[in-house]
Design a protein around this motif. Structure first.
Motif, PDB file in Angstrom:
ATOM      1  N   VAL A 191      12.222  -2.812  -3.952  1.00 40.07           N
ATOM      2  CA  VAL A 191      11.291  -2.158  -3.022  1.00 40.07           C
ATOM      3  C   VAL A 191      11.335  -2.845  -1.661  1.00 40.07           C
ATOM      4  CG1 VAL A 191       8.852  -1.724  -2.540  1.00 40.07           C
ATOM      5  CG2 VAL A 191       9.752  -1.330  -4.827  1.00 40.07           C
ATOM      6  N   LEU A 226      14.669  -2.074   0.143  1.00 43.20           N
ATOM      7  CA  LEU A 226      14.699  -0.720   0.710  1.00 43.20           C
ATOM      8  C   LEU A 226      13.836  -0.637   1.957  1.00 43.20           C
ATOM      9  CD1 LEU A 226      14.488   1.407  -2.557  1.00 43.20           C
ATOM     10  CD2 LEU A 226      16.447   1.177  -1.026  1.00 43.20           C
ATOM     11  N   SER A 252       8.949   4.274  -2.567  1.00 46.64           N
ATOM     12  CA  SER A 252       9.911   3.701  -3.504  1.00 46.64           C
ATOM     13  C   SER A 252       9.180   3.107  -4.705  1.00 46.64           C
ATOM     14  CB  SER A 252      10.775   2.648  -2.813  1.00 46.64           C
ATOM     15  OG  SER A 252       9.970   1.727  -2.129  1.00 46.64           O
TER      16      SER A 252
END
Lengths: 520, 368
Positions: B132, B135, B146
């Motif tokens: 997470v 990203l 996410s």
């Protein structure tokens, strides 16, 4: 001293009291504003002048007291009532919607509609053009707010108030971000307005402008009306003394201890930087600053200053060219690297970029130096050292309240917040100090203090890049004055060889009279 | 009038205002119960009985609280960096799967077996958290998006995992339990209570999890307040732009914070697997809320890791007491969720009470 309530006065406020929490901001305040006059409200930061005007505009409510408009008692509960009573206010920080056009911003909240709520843009445009021609408020109605200069944004705010039919116009620190020429335009607009028996109230802490603009000046200090004076028969020193409550000299000692400049500290050569939208904001720009020199970068906001400064500290990428600190290339490295190479910066927006308002003063005092072994050893913060360091800064720079290292920074006044930043940046002992608008929003005594510190650091041999939108400040402090326009340096002046007028013209685009703000 | 001033001042401090909001939340939810026909007296009695009448109940509350204290800390730490770790649920599930797999596949002496199981739980939770963070910092993908997606991904991985022949316990919805060497229950250590009046504690799954939670809370508080990294994390959370211009590497910090957050959620899972029977994962038809409950726990604690211990326990009490209310008074199970919702609501608007009172204070002054 108090006049009777009469329709001769546009605004009369009586016995206004206002506290925030248990702190008294306004203490039985009285003021009379005559119709058809330009009335200045002068006071230091935190004296209560903005609060007073916010009460008049209905943004906050007085705890007690009465407001008379044209001799009639009015209860201004909110700003809608204020607008209905033909009061308009231009805030220091503009209340405009960035991605709306000028026209859309002006009609917002007062839209003319045809049937079924469809906007009558044509009629609105016609009405606005009429007003803007009458008062020479030159704006581009179809430009988006984010693309126009601060000066034009201010004109939009004024137009917005006039469009709503204001008879009483309140301007909060209106010249803070204007060029000298824009200031002159603003004053002539205000005079035009006042000549129609309408009223302008200007909140300010700048003495020199009051002289040229206003008729009457009310001095406010610690929530009390100290005096109301006729401007024509009062000197600037007298105003300053009354405002601060003690006498002091307005000038800053500019004498240097060393006659010569030292080696070159910052050298920028053919620098090109793009702004967020991918447009070249800094164009082929070159200059250098030597040790012991203050280089003032004069220019209207939005001419590439922000991009230039961010490129120097590697907050954004430079497209081409070189930036050297003491002979070492630093462009397009990292912020850490720039700091390591001895560059410190005092940001323009101290609340957003310079400080973390929810940190304590102690935590903020090490914001640029927390990597030093003194403050963090093997990843653990040395709280004791941090606190004694903060206490030392607080004492040395007379930051108020005393012993505030455990206070949250947001609870300090703007001037003291600025002192924290300057104290900390100077304490990191930089070779190059970049200061952007260092005295913005500070009262005279705080501003004077900051200016003195900058002088002291220069005399110690620091190179200082001073970026300011206030020409007076640049002239006051700089050894070399450069003028930036549209991303390029137009001209450089040495200390003894410039004319203020010429700089003012260059700042506005080399004497071109058409609207320079569009392509700025 | 003077008293009112003092009350207003007290209510501006965090702890009294928190207590006041909880009390108010309780009163309102009991009022709602009264309106639906339950005697308020009975409700309070059954609440207190359900939690405090037997040592066993208290022990159960602590056991129930342990995972949500830990996920609460995970959410709180992320909050400090300005991140909303709604993915704690998925990190928890990922941690459970990894712990069960490790607990079955490895066969080591007791102490090492426990270490390995805990390590794998934390590692997989951390990987999910780290993803997470990665990203977010590399591609600017919002952590909530996410996080939610990874929650569902881990739920389905869990169901796939249970269905694998190697792990699936025949004729059940569960996986096999982990090896007994991996258990972290403390029944043996507490066996001295056998003949005392506290003996019924031994009937519960008393385990080491709570101590881990307390230690972790202290560690995270230390990380945040006393270390350089914590300083950077808080700076980013309060004002990431200023942090950037002070030379703080935001990308790196976001990834490492999410890594730690995920690790804590994963550890919450492995402590549950090793400490609480049936020591296995089951096919999930929906989320079990161990991660999601971390959000209100952290909110009530004003994102303080130490505070999460208490708000987690408080939450544990509500959840556990809700069950006893359900069996004693046959209240619908939703009622306790309503109660939790109301309390969380009042806590999050706690800031407005002193101002409301101040308004009343001023109005009264005017009327005089």
């Amino acid at each position: 001293m108090l006049s009777r309530i009469s329709s001769k006065f546009a605004v009369q406020m009586r016995e206004i009291e206002k506290s925030f929490g248990f702190q008294k901001i306004l203490n039985s305040f009285n003021i009379d504003v005559e119709k058809g006059s330009i009335h200045a409200v002068l006071g230091e930061n935190g004296a209560g002048k903005t609060t007073l005007m916010n009460i008049l505009y209905g943004i906050c409510k007085a705890d007690s007291g009465k407001i008379f408009l044209n001799g009639k008692l009015v209860n201004i509960k909110n700003s809608r009532i204020a607008i209905k009573n033909k009061i308009g206010m231009v805030h220091q920080h503009f209340m405009l919607i960035e991605n709306f056009t000028v026209l859309e911003n002006i009609i917002l909240g007062n839209e003319i509609t045809k049937k079924f709520g469809i906007l009558d843009i044509k009629k609105a445009r016609y009405q606005i053009l009429e007003i803007s021609n009458k008062y020479k408020l030159n704006v581009d109605l179809d430009a988006k707010i984010e693309n126009i200069s601060v000066g034009m944004q201010q004109r939009v705010e004024i137009l917005k108030s006039l469009y709503r039919g204001a008879d009483i116009l309140i301007l909060d620190e209106p010249t803070a971000v204007l060029t000298p020429n824009e200031t002159i335009d603003l004053i002539s607009t205000a005079k035009e307005f006042a000549s129609e028996n309408k009223t302008v109230v200007i909140i300010t802490h700048k003495l020199n402008e009051i002289k040229s603009s206003s008729d009457v000046c009310t001095i406010i200090k610690a929530g009390k009306n100290i005096d109301t004076l006729n401007i024509r028969s009062t000197s600037q020193e007298e105003l300053a003394t009354k405002m601060v409550g003690r006498t002091f000299a307005l000038a800053v000692e500019k004498n240097r201890t060393k006659a010569e400049f030292g080696e070159t500290v910052l050298k920028i050569k053919n620098l090109n930087v793009e702004n967020k939208k991918g447009i070249l904001a800094v164009k082929n720009l070159s200059f250098k600053i030597r040790a012991g020199e203050i280089l003032g970068l004069a220019g209207v906001d939005g001419n590439g200053q922000k991009e230039l400064v961010e490129a120097i500290i590697c907050g954004i990428k430079s497209k081409s060219g070189s930036i050297e600190i003491c002979g070492k290339q630093i462009q397009n490295t990292s912020v850490q690297n720039v700091i390591k190479n001895g560059v410190s910066i005092v940001h323009e927006d101290r609340k957003k970029l310079g400080l973390i308002l929810d940190f304590t003063v102690a935590e903020n005092s090490i914001f640029s130096t927390y990597n030093l072994k003194l403050f963090s050893n093997k990843g653990i913060l040395n709280m004791k050292a941090i606190h004694s360091f903060a206490e030392k800064l607080i004492e040395n720079y007379n930051i108020k309240p005393q012993k505030c290292s455990e206070y949250l920074t947001k609870n300090l006044s703007g001037g003291n917040q600025q002192k924290i930043i300057i104290a900390r940046e100077i304490a990191s002992n930089p070779k190059l100090l970049i200061v952007v608008q260092p005295t913005r929003g500070l009262d005279i005594s705080a501003a004077l203090y900051v200016e003195k510190i900058l002088m002291k650091e220069r005399n110690k041999g620091k190179a200082i890049l001073l970026v300011s939108f206030e020409l007076d400040e640049i002239i006051k402090l700089s050894d070399t004055i450069t003028v930036i326009y549209n991303g390029s340096i137009i001209k450089a002046f040495t200390q003894n060889n410039f004319s203020k007028n010429e700089i003012g013209v260059l700042m506005a685009g080399g004497g071109r009279t058409e609207n320079y703000s569009k392509d700025a | 009038m003077v008293e009112l001033k003092i009350i207003v001042k007290t209510l501006k401090k965090p702890f009294p205002s928190l207590m006041f909001s909880i009390l108010l939340g309780f009163s309102v939810s009991i009022l709602i119960l009264a309106l639906t026909g339950y005697s308020p007296f009975e409700v309070i009695k059954s609440l207190l009985n359900g939690v405090f009448s037997k040592p066993k109940y208290i022990s159960n509350v602590i056991i129930k609280s342990t995972p949500i204290i830990l996920t609460g800390i995970s959410v709180a730490l992320a909050f400090k960096a300005g991140l909303f770790n709604i993915g704690a649920e998925g990190q928890f599930i990922a941690g459970s799967i990894a712990s069960v797999a490790a607990g079955i596949l490895f066969d080591l002496p007791a102490f090492f077996q426990i270490l390995v199981v805990l390590f794998f739980g934390a590692l997989f939770g951390a990987l999910f958290g780290c993803l997470v963070g990665f990203l977010k910092s590399k591609f600017g993908i919002h952590e909530v998006i996410s996080g939610i997606m990874l929650n569902w991904i881990s739920l389905h991985i869990c169901n796939f995992f249970v269905s694998l022949e190697m792990f699936h316990k025949p004729n059940s919805n569960n996986s096999f339990a982990i090896r007994e060497t991996g258990y972290t229950d403390l029944k043996k250590s507490f066996s001295f209570l056998k003949n005392s009046s506290f003996s019924d504690i031994l009937k519960t799954d008393i385990n080491i999890g709570f101590f881990f939670a307390v230690i972790l809370a202290i560690l995270v508080a230390f990380l945040l307040n006393k270390t350089k990294n914590g300083y950077e994390i808080r700076a980013i959370g309060f004002n990431s732009k200023a942090a950037k211009f002070a030379g703080i590497n935001i990308e790196k910090n976001i990834i490492s914070v999410m890594l730690i957050c995920g690790g804590i959620s994963g550890l919450a899972a492995s402590l549950t697997i090793t400490g609480v029977s049936p020591h296995c994962v089951s096919i999930l038809s929906g989320f079990e809320n161990n991660g999601f409950n971390g959000l209100p726990v952290s909110l009530i604690a004003y994102n303080s890791p130490i505070g999460c211990i208490f708000s987690g326990l408080f939450f544990g009490i509500l959840i556990y007491a809700g069950k006893s209310m359900q069996s004693e008074l046959s209240t619908p199970s939703e009622i306790i969720n309503i109660m939790i919702g109301i309390i969380v609501f009042f806590v999050s608007v706690a800031g407005i009470f002193p101002y409301l009172l101040e308004g009343i204070f001023k109005r009264r002054k005017k009327n005089e």
